[in-house]
Every structure is written in C-alpha cells, then in structure tokens.
Design a protein around this motif. Structure first.
Motif, PDB file in Angstrom:
ATOM      1  N   UNK A  21       8.240   8.106   8.656  1.00  0.00           N
ATOM      2  CA  UNK A  21       8.182   7.616   7.264  1.00  0.00           C
ATOM      3  C   UNK A  21       7.495   6.258   7.199  1.00  0.00           C
ATOM      4  N   UNK A  22       7.818   5.389   8.160  1.00  0.00           N
ATOM      5  CA  UNK A  22       7.186   4.072   8.185  1.00  0.00           C
ATOM      6  C   UNK A  22       5.688   4.190   8.456  1.00  0.00           C
ATOM      7  N   UNK A  23       5.325   5.110   9.382  1.00  0.00           N
ATOM      8  CA  UNK A  23       3.904   5.301   9.660  1.00  0.00           C
ATOM      9  C   UNK A  23       3.171   5.842   8.446  1.00  0.00           C
ATOM     10  N   UNK A  24       3.799   6.807   7.757  1.00  0.00           N
ATOM     11  CA  UNK A  24       3.171   7.389   6.569  1.00  0.00           C
ATOM     12  C   UNK A  24       2.982   6.338   5.477  1.00  0.00           C
ATOM     13  N   UNK A  25       4.004   5.513   5.297  1.00  0.00           N
ATOM     14  CA  UNK A  25       3.917   4.464   4.269  1.00  0.00           C
ATOM     15  C   UNK A  25       2.807   3.471   4.604  1.00  0.00           C
ATOM     16  N   UNK A  26       2.667   3.156   5.886  1.00  0.00           N
ATOM     17  CA  UNK A  26       1.628   2.216   6.307  1.00  0.00           C
ATOM     18  C   UNK A  26       0.227   2.823   6.084  1.00  0.00           C
ATOM     19  N   UNK A  27       0.084   4.108   6.470  1.00  0.00           N
ATOM     20  CA  UNK A  27      -1.219   4.755   6.345  1.00  0.00           C
ATOM     21  C   UNK A  27      -1.664   4.860   4.885  1.00  0.00           C
ATOM     22  N   UNK A  28      -0.705   5.029   3.988  1.00  0.00           N
ATOM     23  CA  UNK A  28      -1.044   5.241   2.579  1.00  0.00           C
ATOM     24  C   UNK A  28      -1.736   4.039   1.941  1.00  0.00           C
ATOM     25  N   UNK A  29      -1.516   2.834   2.486  1.00  0.00           N
ATOM     26  CA  UNK A  29      -2.170   1.667   1.887  1.00  0.00           C
ATOM     27  C   UNK A  29      -2.913   0.824   2.940  1.00  0.00           C
ATOM     28  N   UNK A  30      -3.264   1.441   4.045  1.00  0.00           N
ATOM     29  CA  UNK A  30      -3.870   0.675   5.139  1.00  0.00           C
ATOM     30  C   UNK A  30      -5.167  -0.005   4.720  1.00  0.00           C
ATOM     31  N   UNK A  31      -6.073   0.746   4.037  1.00  0.00           N
ATOM     32  CA  UNK A  31      -7.361   0.162   3.673  1.00  0.00           C
ATOM     33  C   UNK A  31      -7.209  -0.995   2.699  1.00  0.00           C
ATOM     34  N   UNK A  32      -6.316  -0.838   1.713  1.00  0.00           N
ATOM     35  CA  UNK A  32      -6.064  -1.912   0.741  1.00  0.00           C
ATOM     36  C   UNK A  32      -5.537  -3.148   1.458  1.00  0.00           C
ATOM     37  N   UNK A  33      -4.610  -2.902   2.407  1.00  0.00           N
ATOM     38  CA  UNK A  33      -4.008  -4.002   3.142  1.00  0.00           C
ATOM     39  C   UNK A  33      -5.059  -4.743   3.972  1.00  0.00           C
ATOM     40  N   UNK A  34      -5.951  -3.970   4.577  1.00  0.00           N
ATOM     41  CA  UNK A  34      -7.006  -4.593   5.375  1.00  0.00           C
ATOM     42  C   UNK A  34      -7.919  -5.465   4.513  1.00  0.00           C
ATOM     43  N   UNK A  35      -8.240  -5.001   3.297  1.00  0.00           N
ATOM     44  CA  UNK A  35      -9.059  -5.801   2.390  1.00  0.00           C
ATOM     45  C   UNK A  35      -8.387  -7.132   2.085  1.00  0.00           C
ATOM     46  N   UNK A  36      -7.061  -7.093   1.886  1.00  0.00           N
ATOM     47  CA  UNK A  36      -6.331  -8.320   1.583  1.00  0.00           C
ATOM     48  C   UNK A  36      -6.346  -9.298   2.742  1.00  0.00           C
ATOM     49  N   UNK A  92       8.896 -13.543  -3.288  1.00  0.00           N
ATOM     50  CA  UNK A  92       8.208 -14.765  -3.703  1.00  0.00           C
ATOM     51  C   UNK A  92       7.590 -15.538  -2.545  1.00  0.00           C
ATOM     52  N   UNK A  93       8.233 -15.564  -1.394  1.00  0.00           N
ATOM     53  CA  UNK A  93       7.848 -16.493  -0.326  1.00  0.00           C
ATOM     54  C   UNK A  93       7.231 -15.834   0.890  1.00  0.00           C
ATOM     55  N   UNK A  94       7.333 -14.525   1.022  1.00  0.00           N
ATOM     56  CA  UNK A  94       6.750 -13.862   2.194  1.00  0.00           C
ATOM     57  C   UNK A  94       5.245 -13.737   2.047  1.00  0.00           C
ATOM     58  N   UNK A  95       4.469 -14.248   3.003  1.00  0.00           N
ATOM     59  CA  UNK A  95       3.011 -14.071   2.930  1.00  0.00           C
ATOM     60  C   UNK A  95       2.611 -12.606   2.895  1.00  0.00           C
ATOM     61  N   UNK A  96       3.288 -11.781   3.679  1.00  0.00           N
ATOM     62  CA  UNK A  96       2.932 -10.361   3.720  1.00  0.00           C
ATOM     63  C   UNK A  96       3.215  -9.689   2.390  1.00  0.00           C
ATOM     64  N   UNK A  97       4.311 -10.075   1.755  1.00  0.00           N
ATOM     65  CA  UNK A  97       4.682  -9.439   0.488  1.00  0.00           C
ATOM     66  C   UNK A  97       3.651  -9.712  -0.606  1.00  0.00           C
ATOM     67  N   UNK A  98       2.807 -10.728  -0.418  1.00  0.00           N
ATOM     68  CA  UNK A  98       1.813 -11.063  -1.430  1.00  0.00           C
ATOM     69  C   UNK A  98       0.546 -10.219  -1.284  1.00  0.00           C
ATOM     70  N   UNK A  99       0.377  -9.609  -0.155  1.00  0.00           N
ATOM     71  CA  UNK A  99      -0.863  -8.879   0.115  1.00  0.00           C
ATOM     72  C   UNK A  99      -0.921  -7.578  -0.679  1.00  0.00           C
ATOM     73  N   UNK A 100      -2.139  -7.124  -1.001  1.00  0.00           N
ATOM     74  CA  UNK A 100      -2.279  -5.857  -1.712  1.00  0.00           C
ATOM     75  C   UNK A 100      -1.832  -4.690  -0.838  1.00  0.00           C
ATOM     76  N   UNK A 101      -1.312  -3.661  -1.464  1.00  0.00           N
ATOM     77  CA  UNK A 101      -0.851  -2.484  -0.738  1.00  0.00           C
ATOM     78  C   UNK A 101       0.566  -2.572  -0.256  1.00  0.00           C
ATOM     79  N   UNK A 102       1.213  -3.733  -0.473  1.00  0.00           N
ATOM     80  CA  UNK A 102       2.601  -3.867  -0.027  1.00  0.00           C
ATOM     81  C   UNK A 102       3.514  -3.115  -0.991  1.00  0.00           C
TER      82      UNK A 102
END
Length: 877
Positions: free
Chosen positions: A315-330, A460-470
């Motif tokens: 499930x974690x892998x699937x969730x990651x794959x679903x927004x991988x490209x967006x996350x990479x752009x961020x 609010x404070x997590x750098x990762x949480x601010x990225x697109x695709x999160x």
C-alpha cells in the motif's frame, strides 16, 4: 582336590556364621534361615576355590536342611539347586572380598569423575552420591557394602556425620526405588506410582539403561503423558493448547506424585528435590510450547502476519508510485530555488519538461513552484529555530503548553536536535524518515501529546508535507507509523525481558537441582541453556548479550572484553554441540556420512589391452617398406607413441584397480569414526538425546569388539561426540570416558572370574535335546549376568558345567558345534568348534583350577591349625 578338606572348610565357615549371629544377638538359626546360611557357605567355599560338584556334595551331606527334609535325597537335590541358582545374584552380598572390590571401584570412579567437567575440582555430596549409584546399579554391589565403602574411602570435602547420614539416606532411597522398578508389575494401572515404575521398567529394558538421569526421567514422563493423551484422543484429535490445558490441570499433579514417590533420580544425594521437580516440569512445558510453535494454528497466525505486513508495504509503495512524478517536480524545484535560479525560469522549465499528464501545465507548474517555496521555508524554520533551553526528565506536553510552547515548536525542535549530531541532516529534511523519527521522538518523550495538534503541526511545519503529491492523510499516517514502531520496540523489549527471565530461570534449574558450592558449574549451566535457546530459535546475538551481562555480574573481575570472550566461547561450543548432534541424528544420510577415506578416486576404465608383442608388430608393419612417404611414417610414429601411452595408462589403471579392490575390502569394516557414529545413532534413536553414558558404553563396546585401539577411539570421541565439545567440558572428558569404560570392563571381568555356572535340576535323560536346552539356559543366564561379549572362555565354563552334570562328551561337543560363532567353520574348516572349546577348557581352565587348588590347600592348612588351636583352648578351659 581332596574332599576331606572341604568338610573342614564347610565347618569353619558354618562356625563363623553362628558366631556372627551370636554377636548380633540373633539367637539360634531357624529352618527359614537355612537357605541363606547355605548360600553364604556355598559362596565362601566357591570363593576359596572348591568346585561346584564338591560344594553340592558337602551341602547334600551336611546341610542342616537335610534333617528338615527327612534325609530325602531328591528333595535335597532340588533344594541345593534352588540355593545355588542364587549364587551369582548374591555373590557380592556374601563374599568377603566384596568390600575391597567396592573400595577399588570407588577410587577409580572418583578419579575419573574429576575429569568429567572442567569445573570439577573436588568431590562433594552429589559426586559421592553419583559414584554410590554407579556402584549399586552398574557394579551391582550391595547397599550396605556401598555405604561402608563410601564411609571408609570418601574423598568428599567437609565430610562429617551429617554428610554421611544424607549420603546413606539418599542411596537407600535410590536403591529401594530401583528395586521397586525391577519388580514392577507389567499390568496396566491408574496408580501414578505404579504407573511410573511400569514405564520406567519398560524404558530401562528397551534402552538398556542401568542408571537413570534427569533426561531419562523426562522421556519416561513423556511416555506416560503420551499414553494418557492417546487414550483421550480416541474421541478426536487434541490441539496443542488443549493438551497443555489438560496437562496443567490434571496430568501434571498426577505425574508429579509418581516422580516424588517412585523416581530414583528424585532422591539422589546432593539434589534439591523441589528444583529437580521444577526443572522436569519446565522441560515438559517447553515441549508443549514447541508443539504449539509447529502446529497448524501457529502456521495460520504466521501466514496472517506475513500477508498483513506485505499488504501494508504494498500500500505504501502504491501510494508513493501514484504521485512520484509530481513529487520529483517539487524536489527539483526546491533545489533550483536553493541554487538561486529565478522562479520564472523554474516555472517555465517545469511547464515544458514535466512528465505529469496535466491539461493546464502552466497552472500545474505554478502550483509546484509555490509548494517548493513553502517546503524551503519550512526547512529554514527548522534550521534557524531558537530551541527550548531544556526540559527536565518527566516534563509533560501539558506542562510545556502552559509555558506557551506550541506543538509546531516541539516538532521543529525534534528535527533540529538531530542536526547537532548530523549536520548533513539539513539536506535530508524532506526524506520520509525525518518526519517519522521526529514524531517518534516526540511521542516517546511526551506520551500525553495532543493528536490533532500534532497532525496540524506536521501539516504546517514538515518540509515534506509541503511538497506537491503529498497525501492529505500524510500526517496521520506518519503518526500511526511512529506509534507502530514504538509498539514493536516495546514488544521486543518485553520479549527480551521475557527471554532474560526465562534464561535466569532455566540457568537456575539447568543442573536439575544439583547443588555444589565448591563446583558451581557456571560454564556447564550457561552452555546447556545456550543450547536450549538455540534450539528454540532465539537469536545468537541475544544469547551472547545475556551471557556477557551474566559474566560481568557474577565475576567481579570480569572486564567487558573477558566477558565477551567467555560468551563467544560458550556460544561457539553450543553451536558445535548442535552440529555434532545433527550429524548423529541424520547418520548416515546427513553430515555424518563421512569415513576415514572420504574420497575414492574414480579410475578410468581401461581400453582394449595392448600387449608388448602387438605393439611391436604394429611398429614393424608401420616401419616396413621404403616406399612409405614421410606423412605415413609420421602417422605411424604417432600411433606407436599413442600405443605406448595407452599401455602405460592401462598399467596404472590396473594398479589403481587393485588398490581400489583392497580399499573396498577394507571398507567392509567401518572406519573408527563411522562405527562410532553408527552406534551413537542407534542410541540417539532410542532416547532422542546424547549423554556421557553413551560415550562410555560405546567405548566399552568398541574396545571389546572392534580392531581399534583405545587411543583411536578416544580421538574419534574427541572429534565427533557432542558431549565432548559441550560447554563446561575440556580435554579431560575423553580420559574420563576411557577410565569409566575400562573400569566397567574390569568389573565385568572380575564378575566373570567368580561366576559359577549352575545347571538346572533335571531328571531328563542327558541327550542332545536336553543338552541343547541346558546350554541355551546357561548361556542366557551368563549373558544376563556378565556385560561382556560371549566368548571362548564363557563357552569353556559352560562346557565344564555340562560335563560335571554328567552329559557325555560327544553330546557336549555336538551342542558346542551347533552354537559355534558365526563364520567359525569358514575360518577354521579343519577344527570343530567343540574340540576347540574343550581343548581350551583343558589347558586354560586347568591352570586356573591349579592356582585355586594351591590357594585352597594353603587355606585348609590355616583352617586346620585354627580348628586345632580352638579345640585345645576348649579342652583347656
């Protein structure tokens, strides 16, 4: 031998018995006492060298029983035969030499016992008790003789009246319990004491065990438990959980009573009874745990855990794959901002090159840039945070909140604290582990945290949480993951604590209740538990860590390095013990399928043989004729050279074939190593474990029946025996095994020296059938009494008894030929076995009898002198 002398000897022994009765205040012997008196007289006369026919005759003519039987010769014959039939069983109880023999055996066993374990440096109550049990059960000395020998010879430290009282009391209980087992009824019973005796008797007979150990007791109890469960399971199979419940509620108290009242191991001197019983129960509980671990229910649980964990990861892998490209752009946008590229150029680059399939790529690029800017801001906030100066141990979240500390500040501080130790962490603030570790640390430090406040702080404070695709559920998932990790750590710590408690408990019971302050047996105890824990699948690292902690705690001078060396040594030996045990268990199909010559080279099969003459003809033919061109000449020379090579190869092959045939012939006799493994495998199959007694029995057997020297056998035991490598043993163990084996052989040979072959009373004609039956009976009795391979001397003794019992020589010869050893005729085609036995009997036994005759005549002179002196004194008085 002069028959007049035996009468004087008879009268002398009879007088001694009467005087001993008088000293003991027993009064005048009654008719019921005559058999025991005659038995004592018979043994004393035989011990002095008189023959069995002479002893029979003197009893027939002078026994006080004759008067009681009204001079009936037939009745006296039957009485004497019954009396003499007990000679071998009761020899030691009546012989004057028994005490000296028992003392000698004690000294040899004590010397050997000190080599059994590396921690044995002195004899204590348990060691004296163990030797006493061996004297009773292996050497078959009477209880009174054993106790007397121990009192006069004990090497025990601090011996006093209390010591010998405990020793005597324990040995008496042990002796009585072994006797009760031997006499146990074969009929099924529900009484726990009688049932234990029945199963113990069957176990000892099947496994040829003379002295039971704690592990033997475990096997006996398992058999009793299996018996009951088989009865219960006739109505349906029981699960391991149900079996354990029945055991704890009903069977355990029942079996404990049988152990307390019937086990000969339970009352052994030097053993704490309660601890022994507890160790026994613990072993059986462990068996139920192992059954549960390998049951269908346990498998189903394992499968469920596996599938659930696999689903979580997927499930974690699937969730990651679903927004991988967006996350990479961020991530790339954030790094370009840090590289001081203009926002406008970054937006255009993303709009042109993104792999994300969006209808409005301009709006998408703008959104990614905004989120990258927020991510970068979040990182700066963490790096530049002014931390709380300190929060003492025990500070709660509620207390900090009252001081105005927000959850966002706490979250950022958890992140920042890592920067102090790992400066490069500021480059990894967007990694998933950064948030997870910070949340885990916060939850661990402040268990009273506010969940919703923490979710808001992460968002609010997590750098990762601010990225697109999160994911919108990102904050909640991070908290759940941190909680799950903490839960698993807590479970592991509980498990470690349980293992440590279990180890402590097992270590205390590993000696099965044996207590000796002078020989604490630490390495042996630690080794036994290490083996047990390895069998259960406990990590080697966990076992080693506990051993290190234990060594540091128990030895004041132990350094960390010394403790680590000790722990590793114990662990290495425990693993080698299990490896050797598996080799024995799996023989000959497992690791143990090795012999002294492990590899046999494969010899190339010879081609058609090429003789010298054939080779010469070929060479002559090839060389004749001047017209042969150079090419043919060259070919001819090559063929000739090849012929020589083939001839040489064939000669080598023939020599190797001969060597192989010789080796194959030798292979018919197993190597010393293979023979040891074969014999140990047989014993392991019977008991399911290995013990020192097996090594002793095998060495004794191999010394008597194989071609190998004691030194060769010792070397194999050193290299192959699991017990020899067991923690707590050292190089002295193989010396102990040899000493005990030699002592047992010597003791059996001593018993053979005074063994009396007593034919049955029979009115049957002395024909072939009667002789065959009598030989079979006498051999069975002898083999049961003497634990040595049946040999020529034994057959000579039986032959002499048959001849003395009026069997014709030709009949005895036919019987001996019929029961000749296997292969005798093939190996000795011109010498009938019967003739060989009678020849040996005439030569060898005559020398023995001549020696006995000399001793007897000397003894008679002493008796005559004593009798004369006694008579003179009486007349003078």
């Amino acid at each position: 031998m002069k028959k007049t002398n035996i009468l004087q000897a008879y009268q002398m022994v009879f007088r001694e018995i009467l005087e001993s009765w008088e000293r003991a205040g027993k009064g005048k012997p009654q008719e019921k006492d005559f058999p025991d008196i005659d038995l004592t007289i018979s043994i004393r006369l035989l011990e002095q060298g008189y023959s069995l026919p002479d002893v029979k005759q003197v009893l027939l003519e002078h026994s006080p029983e004759r008067k009681a039987l009204h001079d009936n010769d037939r009745a006296m014959d039957i009485y004497i035969q019954k009396t003499l039939a007990q000679v071998n069983k009761t020899w030691d109880a009546h012989s004057k030499k028994t005490l000296d023999a028992a003392k000698t055996s004690y000294r040899k066993r004590a010397a050997g016992l000190l080599k059994k374990y590396q921690d044995y440096r002195s004899i204590g109550l348990y060691q004296d008790g163990a030797i006493g049990v061996a004297l009773l059960q292996k050497d078959r000395f009477p209880l009174a003789t054993v106790i007397k020998a121990l009192r006069q010879n004990s090497l025990g430290k601090g011996t006093n009246a209390a010591y010998f009282a405990a020793l005597s009391q324990g040995l008496e209980q042990v002796a009585n319990r072994y006797q009760a087992i031997e006499a146990a009824s074969d009929e099924p019973t529900t009484d726990p004491v009688a049932l234990y005796r029945l199963f113990a008797k069957q176990y000892m007979q099947e496994t040829k065990t003379t002295v039971l150990s704690g592990r033997d007791d475990q096997n006996i109890v398992r058999r009793i438990g299996a018996f009951f469960f088989n009865e219960i399971q006739k109505n349906g199979e029981l699960s391991p959980e149900t079996r354990q419940a029945i055991w704890e509620k009903s069977l355990e108290p029942y079996i404990q009573r049988g152990i307390k009242e019937a086990s000969p191991v339970y009352p052994e001197p030097g053993r704490k009874k309660d601890e022994y019983l507890m160790s026994l129960v613990l072993e059986l509980e462990d068996q139920f745990e192992q059954e549960k671990a390998h049951s269908a229910t346990a498998y189903a649980e394992t499968e469920h855990l596996y599938l659930k964990r696999r689903q979580d990861i997927q499930s974690r892998l699937d969730a990651y794959k679903s927004h991988a490209d967006t996350f990479f752009d961020g991530l790339i946008a954030k790094e370009l901002l840090e590289a001081q590229q203009t926002p406008e150029n970054i937006r255009k680059v993303i709009e042109k090159n993104t792999l994300v399939d969006e209808d409005d790529k301009g709006a998408y690029a703008k959104s990614v840039l905004e989120k990258a800017e927020r991510c970068l801001h979040a990182e700066k906030e963490i790096i530049n945070l002014e931390p709380i100066e300190s929060y003492p141990e025990g500070t709660t979240y509620a207390m900090l909140r009252e001081k105005g500390v927000t959850m966002v500040h706490l979250f950022r501080q958890m992140m920042q604290e890592r920067l102090a130790s790992y400066p490069s962490f500021q480059l990894e603030l967007t990694e998933p582990y950064a948030d997870r570790d910070a949340v885990e640390k916060l939850i661990h430090k402040f268990p009273d945290f506010n969940r919703s406040a923490l979710i808001d702080a992460i968002e609010d404070a997590s750098p990762r949480a601010q990225l697109p695709g999160c994911s919108p559920e990102y904050a909640e998932s991070i908290i759940k993951e941190a909680e799950e990790r903490l839960r698993r750590v807590e479970e592991r710590e509980k498990k470690q604590l349980t293992i440590q408690k279990q180890y402590n408990r097992l270590r205390g019971l590993s000696s099965e209740g044996v207590y000796e302050e002078s020989t604490p047996m630490d390495s042996y105890k630690d080794g036994r538990i290490a083996v047990k824990m390895l069998r259960r699948g406990v990590s080697k690292d966990d076992i080693k860590q506990y051993l290190i902690a234990l060594a540091k705690a128990t030895v004041a001078t132990a350094t960390v390095a010394a403790a680590a060396v000790y722990a590793q040594d114990i662990l290495n030996k425990a693993q080698e013990f299990l490896s050797r045990e598996r080799a024995i268990r799996d023989y000959p199909n497992g690791e143990a399928m090795t012999r002294d010559a492990e590899t046999v080279q494969t010899v190339r099969g010879p081609s058609a043989p090429v003789t010298d003459a054939a080779m010469a003809r070929a060479e002559a033919e090839n060389m004749t004729g001047r017209a042969i061109d150079a090419e043919n000449r060259a070919r001819s020379l090559a063929e000739t050279a090849r012929a020589r090579e083939i001839a040489a190869e064939n000669q080598v092959a023939i020599e190797e074939e001969k060597a192989r045939e010789k080796e194959a012939e030798q292979e018919k006799t197993p190597s010393c190593s293979a023979l040891y493994l074969e014999k140990m495998h047989e014993r392991y199959q019977e008991k399911g474990f290995v013990q020192a007694g097996m090594d002793i029995a095998i060495m004794k057997d191999m010394m008597l029946t194989s071609k190998y020297t004691p030194e060769q056998i010792q070397e194999v035991i050193k290299d192959r025996s699991p017990v020899a490598i067991e923690p707590g043993r050292d190089e002295g163990y193989v010396d102990y095994v040899r000493t005990m084996a030699e002592q047992e052989i010597e003791r059996e040979r001593e018993k053979l020296k005074h063994y009396v072959v007593v034919p049955q009373y029979s009115d049957h004609p002395r024909d072939d059938a009667s002789c065959n039956a009598e030989y079979g009976y006498l051999r069975k009795e002898m083999d049961a009494a003497i634990s040595l391979p049946h040999d020529l001397l034994m057959d000579a003794m039986i032959a002499k008894a048959l001849l003395d019992d009026h069997y014709d020589k030709s009949v005895v010869l036919d019987t001996l030929d019929k029961y000749a050893p296997s292969g005798w005729t093939e190996e000795n085609p011109t010498i009938p076995y019967g003739d060989h036995v009678l020849s040996y009997m005439t030569n060898s036994l005559t020398q023995v009898l001549d020696y006995a005759q000399e001793n007897t005549e000397e003894l008679v002179r002493k008796i005559t002198t004593t009798t004369t002196v006694t008579t003179t004194i009486t007349e003078t008085d």
